[in-house]
Design a protein around this motif. Structure first.
Motif, PDB file in Angstrom:
ATOM      1  N   VAL A 214      40.688  40.237  31.043  1.00 41.69           N
ATOM      2  CA  VAL A 214      41.913  39.543  31.421  1.00 41.69           C
ATOM      3  C   VAL A 214      42.661  39.144  30.150  1.00 41.69           C
ATOM      4  CG1 VAL A 214      42.918  37.595  32.659  1.00 41.69           C
ATOM      5  CG2 VAL A 214      40.789  38.641  33.492  1.00 41.69           C
ATOM      6  N   GLY A 215      43.864  39.663  29.996  1.00 40.06           N
ATOM      7  CA  GLY A 215      44.703  39.281  28.867  1.00 40.06           C
ATOM      8  C   GLY A 215      45.478  38.020  29.211  1.00 40.06           C
ATOM      9  N   ALA A 216      45.039  36.910  28.641  1.00 35.76           N
ATOM     10  CA  ALA A 216      45.724  35.629  28.822  1.00 35.76           C
ATOM     11  C   ALA A 216      46.122  35.090  27.461  1.00 35.76           C
ATOM     12  CB  ALA A 216      44.803  34.644  29.546  1.00 35.76           C
ATOM     13  N   ASP A 217      46.456  35.995  26.561  1.00 30.85           N
ATOM     14  CA  ASP A 217      46.651  35.642  25.158  1.00 30.85           C
ATOM     15  C   ASP A 217      48.115  35.547  24.743  1.00 30.85           C
ATOM     16  OD1 ASP A 217      46.582  38.391  25.666  1.00 30.85           O
ATOM     17  OD2 ASP A 217      45.851  38.920  23.682  1.00 30.85           O
ATOM     18  N   GLY A 218      48.974  35.157  25.681  1.00 24.05           N
ATOM     19  CA  GLY A 218      50.316  34.744  25.340  1.00 24.05           C
ATOM     20  C   GLY A 218      51.310  35.848  25.068  1.00 24.05           C
ATOM     21  N   VAL A 219      52.506  35.421  24.623  1.00 26.94           N
ATOM     22  CA  VAL A 219      53.629  36.332  24.471  1.00 26.94           C
ATOM     23  C   VAL A 219      53.331  37.451  23.479  1.00 26.94           C
ATOM     24  CG1 VAL A 219      54.695  34.852  22.718  1.00 26.94           C
ATOM     25  CG2 VAL A 219      56.118  36.439  24.021  1.00 26.94           C
ATOM     26  N   HIS A 220      52.541  37.176  22.440  1.00 25.20           N
ATOM     27  CA  HIS A 220      52.205  38.208  21.457  1.00 25.20           C
ATOM     28  C   HIS A 220      50.866  38.872  21.778  1.00 25.20           C
ATOM     29  CE1 HIS A 220      55.577  37.048  18.962  1.00 25.20           C
ATOM     30  NE2 HIS A 220      55.200  35.788  19.028  1.00 25.20           N
ATOM     31  N   SER A 221      50.556  38.986  23.035  1.00 26.34           N
ATOM     32  CA  SER A 221      49.269  39.471  23.523  1.00 26.34           C
ATOM     33  C   SER A 221      48.777  40.745  22.824  1.00 26.34           C
ATOM     34  CB  SER A 221      49.377  39.741  25.029  1.00 26.34           C
ATOM     35  OG  SER A 221      48.223  40.384  25.502  1.00 26.34           O
ATOM     36  N   ALA A 222      47.612  40.627  22.203  1.00 21.10           N
ATOM     37  CA  ALA A 222      46.967  41.797  21.604  1.00 21.10           C
ATOM     38  C   ALA A 222      46.426  42.710  22.694  1.00 21.10           C
ATOM     39  CB  ALA A 222      45.837  41.354  20.675  1.00 21.10           C
ATOM     40  N   VAL A 223      46.036  42.133  23.823  1.00 18.42           N
ATOM     41  CA  VAL A 223      45.548  42.950  24.947  1.00 18.42           C
ATOM     42  C   VAL A 223      46.673  43.829  25.474  1.00 18.42           C
ATOM     43  CG1 VAL A 223      44.588  42.901  27.276  1.00 18.42           C
ATOM     44  CG2 VAL A 223      43.797  41.243  25.571  1.00 18.42           C
ATOM     45  N   ARG A 224      47.839  43.240  25.679  1.00 22.99           N
ATOM     46  CA  ARG A 224      48.965  44.028  26.199  1.00 22.99           C
ATOM     47  C   ARG A 224      49.345  45.145  25.235  1.00 22.99           C
ATOM     48  NH1 ARG A 224      52.649  40.349  26.075  1.00 22.99           N
ATOM     49  NH2 ARG A 224      53.641  41.139  24.175  1.00 22.99           N
TER      50      ARG A 224
ATOM     51  N   LEU B   8      57.060  45.086  32.774  1.00 24.65           N
ATOM     52  CA  LEU B   8      56.035  46.111  32.927  1.00 24.65           C
ATOM     53  C   LEU B   8      56.054  46.671  34.342  1.00 24.65           C
ATOM     54  CD1 LEU B   8      53.077  44.256  31.146  1.00 24.65           C
ATOM     55  CD2 LEU B   8      54.686  45.905  30.136  1.00 24.65           C
ATOM     56  N   ARG B   9      55.677  47.922  34.482  1.00 26.44           N
ATOM     57  CA  ARG B   9      55.589  48.523  35.809  1.00 26.44           C
ATOM     58  C   ARG B   9      54.392  48.012  36.581  1.00 26.44           C
ATOM     59  NH1 ARG B   9      57.201  54.938  34.915  1.00 26.44           N
ATOM     60  NH2 ARG B   9      59.330  54.539  34.126  1.00 26.44           N
ATOM     61  N   SER B  10      53.421  47.504  35.874  1.00 25.29           N
ATOM     62  CA  SER B  10      52.236  46.931  36.511  1.00 25.29           C
ATOM     63  C   SER B  10      51.576  45.977  35.536  1.00 25.29           C
ATOM     64  CB  SER B  10      51.246  48.029  36.913  1.00 25.29           C
ATOM     65  OG  SER B  10      50.053  47.454  37.422  1.00 25.29           O
ATOM     66  N   PHE B  11      50.996  44.908  36.061  1.00 22.92           N
ATOM     67  CA  PHE B  11      50.211  43.989  35.245  1.00 22.92           C
ATOM     68  C   PHE B  11      48.750  44.420  35.156  1.00 22.92           C
ATOM     69  CE2 PHE B  11      53.094  40.138  36.449  1.00 22.92           C
ATOM     70  CZ  PHE B  11      54.088  40.637  35.625  1.00 22.92           C
TER      71      PHE B  11
ATOM     72  N   VAL C 178      43.776  43.361  33.136  1.00 24.34           N
ATOM     73  CA  VAL C 178      44.856  42.704  33.865  1.00 24.34           C
ATOM     74  C   VAL C 178      45.476  41.628  32.979  1.00 24.34           C
ATOM     75  CG1 VAL C 178      43.189  41.132  34.950  1.00 24.34           C
ATOM     76  CG2 VAL C 178      45.457  41.422  35.977  1.00 24.34           C
ATOM     77  N   LEU C 179      46.772  41.431  33.118  1.00 26.96           N
ATOM     78  CA  LEU C 179      47.500  40.442  32.336  1.00 26.96           C
ATOM     79  C   LEU C 179      47.917  39.267  33.209  1.00 26.96           C
ATOM     80  CD1 LEU C 179      49.904  42.826  30.364  1.00 26.96           C
ATOM     81  CD2 LEU C 179      47.726  41.874  29.570  1.00 26.96           C
ATOM     82  N   ILE C 180      47.866  38.064  32.641  1.00 23.50           N
ATOM     83  CA  ILE C 180      48.327  36.873  33.343  1.00 23.50           C
ATOM     84  C   ILE C 180      49.116  35.998  32.366  1.00 23.50           C
ATOM     85  CG2 ILE C 180      46.396  36.890  34.976  1.00 23.50           C
ATOM     86  CD1 ILE C 180      45.123  34.600  33.435  1.00 23.50           C
ATOM     87  N   GLY C 181      49.950  35.115  32.920  1.00 25.70           N
ATOM     88  CA  GLY C 181      50.697  34.183  32.091  1.00 25.70           C
ATOM     89  C   GLY C 181      51.707  34.881  31.196  1.00 25.70           C
TER      90      GLY C 181
ATOM     91  N   GLU D 273      40.403  46.102  44.438  1.00 22.63           N
ATOM     92  CA  GLU D 273      41.315  45.649  45.489  1.00 22.63           C
ATOM     93  C   GLU D 273      41.981  44.335  45.095  1.00 22.63           C
ATOM     94  OE1 GLU D 273      41.172  44.483  50.255  1.00 22.63           O
ATOM     95  OE2 GLU D 273      39.467  45.487  49.301  1.00 22.63           O
ATOM     96  N   ALA D 274      41.232  43.458  44.471  1.00 21.39           N
ATOM     97  CA  ALA D 274      41.781  42.171  44.036  1.00 21.39           C
ATOM     98  C   ALA D 274      42.885  42.373  43.001  1.00 21.39           C
ATOM     99  CB  ALA D 274      40.673  41.296  43.465  1.00 21.39           C
ATOM    100  N   LEU D 275      42.684  43.291  42.060  1.00 22.56           N
ATOM    101  CA  LEU D 275      43.686  43.536  41.033  1.00 22.56           C
ATOM    102  C   LEU D 275      44.956  44.117  41.630  1.00 22.56           C
ATOM    103  CD1 LEU D 275      41.533  44.980  38.101  1.00 22.56           C
ATOM    104  CD2 LEU D 275      42.269  42.632  38.490  1.00 22.56           C
ATOM    105  N   ARG D 276      44.822  45.031  42.576  1.00 22.75           N
ATOM    106  CA  ARG D 276      46.019  45.601  43.216  1.00 22.75           C
ATOM    107  C   ARG D 276      46.788  44.516  43.969  1.00 22.75           C
ATOM    108  NH1 ARG D 276      42.390  49.885  44.360  1.00 22.75           N
ATOM    109  NH2 ARG D 276      42.059  49.077  46.486  1.00 22.75           N
ATOM    110  N   SER D 277      46.073  43.673  44.666  1.00 21.61           N
ATOM    111  CA  SER D 277      46.726  42.612  45.420  1.00 21.61           C
ATOM    112  C   SER D 277      47.411  41.618  44.494  1.00 21.61           C
ATOM    113  CB  SER D 277      45.701  41.891  46.302  1.00 21.61           C
ATOM    114  OG  SER D 277      46.328  40.883  47.076  1.00 21.61           O
ATOM    115  N   TYR D 278      46.758  41.266  43.405  1.00 22.38           N
ATOM    116  CA  TYR D 278      47.356  40.358  42.420  1.00 22.38           C
ATOM    117  C   TYR D 278      48.662  40.939  41.893  1.00 22.38           C
ATOM    118  CZ  TYR D 278      48.255  38.479  37.766  1.00 22.38           C
ATOM    119  OH  TYR D 278      48.874  37.954  36.657  1.00 22.38           O
TER     120      TYR D 278
END
Length: 351
Positions: free
Chosen positions: A128-138, A246-249, A255-258, A293-298
């Motif tokens: 889960v990428g929750a590392d902010g606007v400069h996200s290294a995960v993203r 993004l076309r998808s989180f 998965v990306l959040i925040g 399924e959870a990720l698609r729903s999110y």
């Protein structure tokens, strides 16, 4: 147990870690900061964020340490009100207090790691990428084209250990700048946005405060009084950044959040709120559904909504910070002026 690696120990990451089923998941939170921040501005908690805090289990405590927002006015630079809005039961919580409450809500079974994220290792489970606007995960998974984009605006904000004057509460819209004054648990919360030549990173707070004092020298007396008392120790200065849509989180098992998913300008005061809702929504889905399924729903539930809020926030920023159209904006708002306009919205402070 399924492994979940949360990258980022800010609002979104901590809220997610607090809500995941610890009997089902082996959770790790990686955060680059060794400790929680000691300075932060006040965040407006909209109703959806309050429901999220209730699910985390910290709503009552959050209310205890936070003043109710109440009413405030949108004003011209001289302080003449155009419209008064009522915040209802919304309250403003210090970012420092919010992080402290979320951190305390994370179970002891969650593993904590201090360090920077570099790459998703093979077999890492769900990341889960929750590392902010400069996200290294993203950037690492979605590509460098998704790197954060700077706006030309600076956000300077802080708190004062003095009570706020109720007649001064609200936002002041000038020519290419805005200034906000609101209540805080420790006294007064304030924030300013305008074009600046100080850059977008590594900004010296003392220089930003001096620049703000010059910028707002001809504005309302309430603004000048606040800036005269502001100190670098109780203030922050940061460039305002956004993320591309993004076309998808979700991509594979990432998965990306925040803000990592949808960083927006602060003009609606929704960034922290939507981060909380992201985290609680994802946790609730993962707790009851198979991961895929959870990720698609999110993604279905959160992507379009947050991107719409981002567009609305950017549109409001253009209106509030307009330069060439400022005289026309002011005339229209003066014509539309009402003594009292009850509404379910309130302009929030930067997140």
């Amino acid at each position: 147990m399924e492994t979940i690696s949360i990258v980022g120990g800010g609002i979104a990451g901590l809220a997610l870690a607090a809500c995941l089923d610890q009997d089902r998941f082996d959770v790790t939170v990686t955060e680059k900061r060794p400790e929680l921040p000691a300075v932060g501005t006040v965040l407006a908690m909209w109703p959806n964020a309050q429901r999220a805090l209730e699910k985390v289990g910290v709503l009552a405590e959050a209310r205890t340490v936070s003043p109710v927002i109440g009413s405030g006015s949108i004003r011209n630079a001289a302080g003449v009100p155009w419209v008064t809005v009522n915040g209802g039961q919304m309250f403003g919580i210090s970012r420092v207090d919010l992080l402290r409450l979320l951190d305390a809500a994370v179970p002891d079974t969650v593993r904590r790691i201090t360090g920077r994220f570099h790459a998703v290792p093979s077999g890492a489970g769900l990341v889960v990428g929750a590392d902010g606007v400069h996200s290294a995960v993203r950037r690492g998974i979605w590509g460098e084209r998704t790197a954060a984009r700077p706006t030309p605006y600076l956000a300077v904000r802080g708190t004062l250990p003095v009570p706020v004057h109720p007649e001064h509460v609200g936002e002041y819209w000038g020519r290419g700048d805005l200034f906000g004054i609101a209540a805080a648990a420790a006294g007064t919360n304030w924030y300013a946005s305008y074009r600046s030549d100080l850059g977008v990173e590594g900004i010296d707070v003392a220089s930003a405060l001096e620049q703000a004092r010059i910028r707002y020298a001809g504005h309302a007396g309430a603004i000048r009084d606040v800036l005269a008392q502001a100190t670098p120790e109780r203030s922050l200065a940061q460039g305002i950044w956004t993320t591309p849509r993004l076309r998808s989180f979700v991509r594979g098992r990432v998965v990306l959040i925040g803000d990592a998913a949808h960083a927006m300008t602060p003009n609606l005061g929704r960034g922290a709120c939507e981060a909380l809702v992201d985290a609680v929504t994802l946790a609730e889905l993962l707790n009851v559904l198979p991961a895929d399924e959870a990720l698609r729903s999110y993604d279905r539930q959160r992507r379009l909504r947050t991107q719409a809020l981002g567009l609305a926030s950017s549109a409001l920023m253009r209106v509030a910070l307009t330069e060439a159209a400022q005289p026309l904006r002011d005339r229209l708002l003066t014509l539309a002026r009402r003594p009292k306009a009850r509404a379910a919205v309130v302009t929030g402070s930067p997140t």
